[in-house]
Design a protein around this motif. Sequence first.
Motif, PDB file in Angstrom:
ATOM      1  N   LEU A  72       0.841  -1.189   0.000  1.00 34.17           N
ATOM      2  CA  LEU A  72       0.000   0.000   0.000  1.00 34.17           C
ATOM      3  C   LEU A  72       0.880   1.243   0.000  1.00 34.17           C
ATOM      4  CD1 LEU A  72      -2.249  -1.188   2.958  1.00 34.17           C
ATOM      5  CD2 LEU A  72      -2.889  -1.226   0.551  1.00 34.17           C
ATOM      6  N   ALA A 127      -9.905  -7.594  -8.208  1.00 37.68           N
ATOM      7  CA  ALA A 127      -9.740  -6.370  -7.413  1.00 37.68           C
ATOM      8  C   ALA A 127      -8.301  -5.879  -7.502  1.00 37.68           C
ATOM      9  CB  ALA A 127     -10.130  -6.630  -5.961  1.00 37.68           C
ATOM     10  N   GLU A 130      -7.623  -3.880 -10.555  1.00 39.17           N
ATOM     11  CA  GLU A 130      -8.186  -2.530 -10.433  1.00 39.17           C
ATOM     12  C   GLU A 130      -7.336  -1.665  -9.501  1.00 39.17           C
ATOM     13  OE1 GLU A 130     -12.263  -0.525  -8.732  1.00 39.17           O
ATOM     14  OE2 GLU A 130     -12.422  -2.473  -9.707  1.00 39.17           O
ATOM     15  N   TRP A 131      -6.837  -2.260  -8.418  1.00 34.79           N
ATOM     16  CA  TRP A 131      -6.032  -1.523  -7.452  1.00 34.79           C
ATOM     17  C   TRP A 131      -4.695  -1.069  -8.032  1.00 34.79           C
ATOM     18  CZ3 TRP A 131      -6.666  -5.738  -3.143  1.00 34.79           C
ATOM     19  CH2 TRP A 131      -7.956  -5.663  -2.610  1.00 34.79           C
ATOM     20  N   SER A 132      -4.195  -1.770  -9.047  1.00 32.09           N
ATOM     21  CA  SER A 132      -2.855  -1.455  -9.563  1.00 32.09           C
ATOM     22  C   SER A 132      -2.743  -0.013 -10.054  1.00 32.09           C
ATOM     23  CB  SER A 132      -2.440  -2.433 -10.658  1.00 32.09           C
ATOM     24  OG  SER A 132      -3.276  -2.266 -11.789  1.00 32.09           O
ATOM     25  N   ILE A 136      -1.212  -0.064  -5.791  1.00 34.85           N
ATOM     26  CA  ILE A 136      -1.426  -1.114  -4.791  1.00 34.85           C
ATOM     27  C   ILE A 136      -1.166  -2.431  -5.480  1.00 34.85           C
ATOM     28  CG2 ILE A 136      -3.147  -2.232  -3.319  1.00 34.85           C
ATOM     29  CD1 ILE A 136      -4.600   0.601  -3.443  1.00 34.85           C
ATOM     30  N   ALA A 180      -9.268  -4.740   2.088  1.00 33.13           N
ATOM     31  CA  ALA A 180     -10.047  -4.169   0.978  1.00 33.13           C
ATOM     32  C   ALA A 180     -10.812  -2.925   1.428  1.00 33.13           C
ATOM     33  CB  ALA A 180     -11.007  -5.223   0.419  1.00 33.13           C
ATOM     34  N   ILE A 183      -8.360  -0.079   1.669  1.00 30.01           N
ATOM     35  CA  ILE A 183      -8.040   0.404   0.318  1.00 30.01           C
ATOM     36  C   ILE A 183      -9.180   1.256  -0.229  1.00 30.01           C
ATOM     37  CG2 ILE A 183      -7.696  -0.340  -2.072  1.00 30.01           C
ATOM     38  CD1 ILE A 183      -6.133  -2.769  -0.871  1.00 30.01           C
ATOM     39  N   TRP A 187      -8.793   5.077  -1.230  1.00 28.50           N
ATOM     40  CA  TRP A 187      -9.059   5.442  -2.616  1.00 28.50           C
ATOM     41  C   TRP A 187     -10.095   6.571  -2.663  1.00 28.50           C
ATOM     42  CZ3 TRP A 187      -8.818   0.993  -6.593  1.00 28.50           C
ATOM     43  CH2 TRP A 187      -8.714   1.502  -7.889  1.00 28.50           C
TER      44      TRP A 187
END
Length: 199
Positions: A72, A127, A130-132, A136, A180, A183, A187
């Motif tokens: 993170l 997920a 998408e986080w990249s 993350i 999650a 995050i 976000w």
Amino acid sequence: MEPTARPWEALLRPVESLPGVLVHPAADRRLAAEQWLLSTLADDARARARREWTDHRVAVLPLGTLVSAVRLPARLVLAVAGGRTPSADVDQFLAEVLDDGPVICDPRGLRYYALVPASMPATWRAAAEEWSSAEIECLGRGCYLGVPRLDVVDQDPRVGSYWSVPMESAARLCGPMAVARLIAAGWHELSGRDADEEA
């Protein structure tokens, strides 16, 4: 001369036991957690890791067998925690929102690593993709992580990484849903700031 308290002992909560329940002292739990982490290595590599912990206070361990990590960016964590830099207040915040799941802080790289079950990179693949975009990353098989010795629980400029939330016992990890939610909150907070800056 009175013995001084070790910093990690102050972080462990007292345990009240019921009659007939065996309670393991903090040192036993720490040793069990150390052995558990070292079991990610082949027998011949464990001595090397122990030397790294002794000499450098950080050992490089493989991820993806017993444990994985979610990397993170500090800006995401700090946005939710309300801090400007890694601090004891941010560490306490992480302990609360991740239910005392272990977290490593790399203040030099401005990153936090939430230790999660080994299966998380595979089970949370959609997920994670998408986080990249928010920097993350779910780190699993084929990845390595610098893991501080279990008693390195305070920021030290000589060492770098430390346990933001200490690993209190073997196999005690962060819950994927709690990570999650952290995050998502980070976000949301960062997206709001970006929108304010554009307005």
